[in-house]
Design a protein around this motif. Structure first.
Motif, PDB file in Angstrom:
ATOM      1  N   ILE A 130      22.995  44.019  21.186  1.00 39.09           N
ATOM      2  CA  ILE A 130      24.181  44.836  20.896  1.00 39.09           C
ATOM      3  C   ILE A 130      24.232  46.058  21.802  1.00 39.09           C
ATOM      4  CG2 ILE A 130      25.259  46.292  19.133  1.00 39.09           C
ATOM      5  CD1 ILE A 130      24.471  44.048  17.114  1.00 39.09           C
ATOM      6  N   HIS A 131      23.096  46.655  22.097  1.00 39.87           N
ATOM      7  CA  HIS A 131      23.095  47.758  23.058  1.00 39.87           C
ATOM      8  C   HIS A 131      23.581  47.271  24.420  1.00 39.87           C
ATOM      9  CE1 HIS A 131      20.069  50.562  20.844  1.00 39.87           C
ATOM     10  NE2 HIS A 131      21.238  50.499  20.256  1.00 39.87           N
ATOM     11  N   HIS A 132      23.131  46.101  24.830  1.00 40.08           N
ATOM     12  CA  HIS A 132      23.567  45.554  26.108  1.00 40.08           C
ATOM     13  C   HIS A 132      25.090  45.370  26.131  1.00 40.08           C
ATOM     14  CE1 HIS A 132      23.538  43.137  29.752  1.00 40.08           C
ATOM     15  NE2 HIS A 132      24.319  42.281  29.110  1.00 40.08           N
ATOM     16  N   LEU A 133      25.641  44.846  25.031  1.00 40.79           N
ATOM     17  CA  LEU A 133      27.083  44.579  24.980  1.00 40.79           C
ATOM     18  C   LEU A 133      27.908  45.843  24.773  1.00 40.79           C
ATOM     19  CD1 LEU A 133      27.096  41.364  22.755  1.00 40.79           C
ATOM     20  CD2 LEU A 133      27.263  41.498  25.253  1.00 40.79           C
ATOM     21  N   LYS A 134      27.499  46.694  23.849  1.00 38.71           N
ATOM     22  CA  LYS A 134      28.335  47.833  23.427  1.00 38.71           C
ATOM     23  C   LYS A 134      28.043  49.125  24.179  1.00 38.71           C
ATOM     24  CE  LYS A 134      30.920  46.959  19.745  1.00 38.71           C
ATOM     25  NZ  LYS A 134      32.264  47.394  19.554  1.00 38.71           N
ATOM     26  N   ILE A 135      26.791  49.405  24.384  1.00 37.01           N
ATOM     27  CA  ILE A 135      26.413  50.696  24.962  1.00 37.01           C
ATOM     28  C   ILE A 135      26.466  50.646  26.488  1.00 37.01           C
ATOM     29  CG2 ILE A 135      24.638  52.493  25.044  1.00 37.01           C
ATOM     30  CD1 ILE A 135      25.953  51.948  22.246  1.00 37.01           C
ATOM     31  N   PHE A 136      26.064  49.517  27.049  1.00 32.87           N
ATOM     32  CA  PHE A 136      26.024  49.410  28.501  1.00 32.87           C
ATOM     33  C   PHE A 136      27.120  48.507  29.059  1.00 32.87           C
ATOM     34  CE2 PHE A 136      21.728  50.420  27.054  1.00 32.87           C
ATOM     35  CZ  PHE A 136      21.595  51.660  27.664  1.00 32.87           C
ATOM     36  N   GLY A 137      27.960  47.966  28.177  1.00 30.19           N
ATOM     37  CA  GLY A 137      29.093  47.147  28.590  1.00 30.19           C
ATOM     38  C   GLY A 137      30.303  47.564  27.786  1.00 30.19           C
ATOM     39  N   THR A 138      31.240  46.678  27.657  1.00 32.39           N
ATOM     40  CA  THR A 138      32.449  47.016  26.895  1.00 32.39           C
ATOM     41  C   THR A 138      32.394  46.485  25.477  1.00 32.39           C
ATOM     42  OG1 THR A 138      33.608  45.002  27.554  1.00 32.39           O
ATOM     43  CG2 THR A 138      33.844  46.934  28.989  1.00 32.39           C
ATOM     44  N   GLY A 139      31.685  45.368  25.268  1.00 32.48           N
ATOM     45  CA  GLY A 139      31.608  44.777  23.942  1.00 32.48           C
ATOM     46  C   GLY A 139      32.904  44.163  23.471  1.00 32.48           C
ATOM     47  N   SER A 140      33.842  43.999  24.392  1.00 31.80           N
ATOM     48  CA  SER A 140      35.157  43.521  23.958  1.00 31.80           C
ATOM     49  C   SER A 140      35.640  42.278  24.697  1.00 31.80           C
ATOM     50  CB  SER A 140      36.181  44.641  24.121  1.00 31.80           C
ATOM     51  OG  SER A 140      36.279  45.022  25.477  1.00 31.80           O
ATOM     52  N   SER A 141      34.847  41.753  25.603  1.00 31.99           N
ATOM     53  CA  SER A 141      35.304  40.589  26.357  1.00 31.99           C
ATOM     54  C   SER A 141      35.097  39.302  25.558  1.00 31.99           C
ATOM     55  CB  SER A 141      34.557  40.489  27.690  1.00 31.99           C
ATOM     56  OG  SER A 141      33.224  40.076  27.472  1.00 31.99           O
ATOM     57  N   LYS A 142      35.773  38.268  25.997  1.00 30.72           N
ATOM     58  CA  LYS A 142      35.611  36.953  25.363  1.00 30.72           C
ATOM     59  C   LYS A 142      34.153  36.517  25.463  1.00 30.72           C
ATOM     60  CE  LYS A 142      37.189  32.193  25.545  1.00 30.72           C
ATOM     61  NZ  LYS A 142      38.018  31.208  26.225  1.00 30.72           N
ATOM     62  N   ARG A 143      33.538  36.763  26.598  1.00 28.29           N
ATOM     63  CA  ARG A 143      32.132  36.394  26.795  1.00 28.29           C
ATOM     64  C   ARG A 143      31.225  37.150  25.827  1.00 28.29           C
ATOM     65  NH1 ARG A 143      29.090  32.406  27.570  1.00 28.29           N
ATOM     66  NH2 ARG A 143      27.159  32.877  28.618  1.00 28.29           N
ATOM     67  N   ASP A 144      31.504  38.423  25.608  1.00 29.93           N
ATOM     68  CA  ASP A 144      30.714  39.222  24.657  1.00 29.93           C
ATOM     69  C   ASP A 144      30.816  38.635  23.257  1.00 29.93           C
ATOM     70  OD1 ASP A 144      30.045  40.891  26.749  1.00 29.93           O
ATOM     71  OD2 ASP A 144      31.364  42.521  26.119  1.00 29.93           O
ATOM     72  N   ARG A 145      31.999  38.206  22.863  1.00 29.11           N
ATOM     73  CA  ARG A 145      32.180  37.600  21.531  1.00 29.11           C
ATOM     74  C   ARG A 145      31.416  36.283  21.431  1.00 29.11           C
ATOM     75  NH1 ARG A 145      37.158  39.730  22.673  1.00 29.11           N
ATOM     76  NH2 ARG A 145      38.050  37.716  23.275  1.00 29.11           N
ATOM     77  N   GLN A 146      31.382  35.524  22.526  1.00 31.65           N
ATOM     78  CA  GLN A 146      30.625  34.270  22.531  1.00 31.65           C
ATOM     79  C   GLN A 146      29.125  34.542  22.398  1.00 31.65           C
ATOM     80  OE1 GLN A 146      32.148  32.876  26.291  1.00 31.65           O
ATOM     81  NE2 GLN A 146      33.476  31.354  25.307  1.00 31.65           N
ATOM     82  N   ILE A 147      28.655  35.562  23.089  1.00 28.56           N
ATOM     83  CA  ILE A 147      27.240  35.933  23.014  1.00 28.56           C
ATOM     84  C   ILE A 147      26.896  36.374  21.596  1.00 28.56           C
ATOM     85  CG2 ILE A 147      25.535  37.628  23.782  1.00 28.56           C
ATOM     86  CD1 ILE A 147      26.932  37.452  26.573  1.00 28.56           C
ATOM     87  N   LEU A 148      27.759  37.152  20.986  1.00 30.61           N
ATOM     88  CA  LEU A 148      27.537  37.592  19.612  1.00 30.61           C
ATOM     89  C   LEU A 148      27.511  36.397  18.652  1.00 30.61           C
ATOM     90  CD1 LEU A 148      27.088  40.362  18.305  1.00 30.61           C
ATOM     91  CD2 LEU A 148      29.501  40.352  17.693  1.00 30.61           C
ATOM     92  N   ALA A 149      28.373  35.440  18.859  1.00 29.83           N
ATOM     93  CA  ALA A 149      28.389  34.230  18.027  1.00 29.83           C
ATOM     94  C   ALA A 149      27.077  33.459  18.180  1.00 29.83           C
ATOM     95  CB  ALA A 149      29.582  33.349  18.389  1.00 29.83           C
TER      96      ALA A 149
END
Length: 134
Positions: A104-123
């Motif tokens: 989550i730090h990688h996605l939200k803190i150091f990225g945007t956390g809002s891309s389609k790819r980010d949602r796939q990674i979270l899933a």
């Protein structure tokens, strides 16, 4: 600030799981809460992460807050031990906490956390933890 993020996570009810579907729903809810909690001042959070490694007081505060979250996760796992595959609840809680936190730090803190790819990674994270536990 960091306490506010952690309080979002440990505010979840520690409930009994009666089916795999309920287990999946709880895992999804926990990760979603953790992910959303990181919407609170991500740039400031990035600075705090750096301070954890350079300031003993901040590191100690972080460790204390992590212990609270680990206690919450461990309590949840122990309460649902009959439904779980794991045997060492504290170790499993630590693994879950650190994997979720890092991703989550990688996605939200150091990225945007809002891309389609980010949602796939979270899933995939949700699925991985569900399969690990159940």
């Amino acid at each position: 600030y960091y306490e506010q993020v952690m309080n979002e996570v440990i505010s979840l009810p520690v409930t009994d799981i009666h089916s795999p579907e309920e287990g999946k729903a709880i895992v999804d809810l926990f990760i979603d809460k953790l992910f959303l909690a990181h919407d609170i001042h991500p740039k400031f959070h990035r600075e705090i992460i750096a301070m954890i490694y350079s300031d003993d007081e901040v590191r100690q505060l972080n460790e204390n807050l992590e212990k609270q979250v680990l206690g919450f996760i461990t309590q949840f796992l122990q309460k649902n031990r009959k439904s779980l595959r794991i045997e060492d609840y504290e170790a499993a809680g630590f693994v879950i906490l650190k994997v979720c936190e890092e991703l989550i730090h990688h996605l939200k803190i150091f990225g945007t956390g809002s891309s389609k790819r980010d949602r796939q990674i979270l899933a995939e994270l949700k699925d991985m933890i569900f399969r690990y536990l159940f």
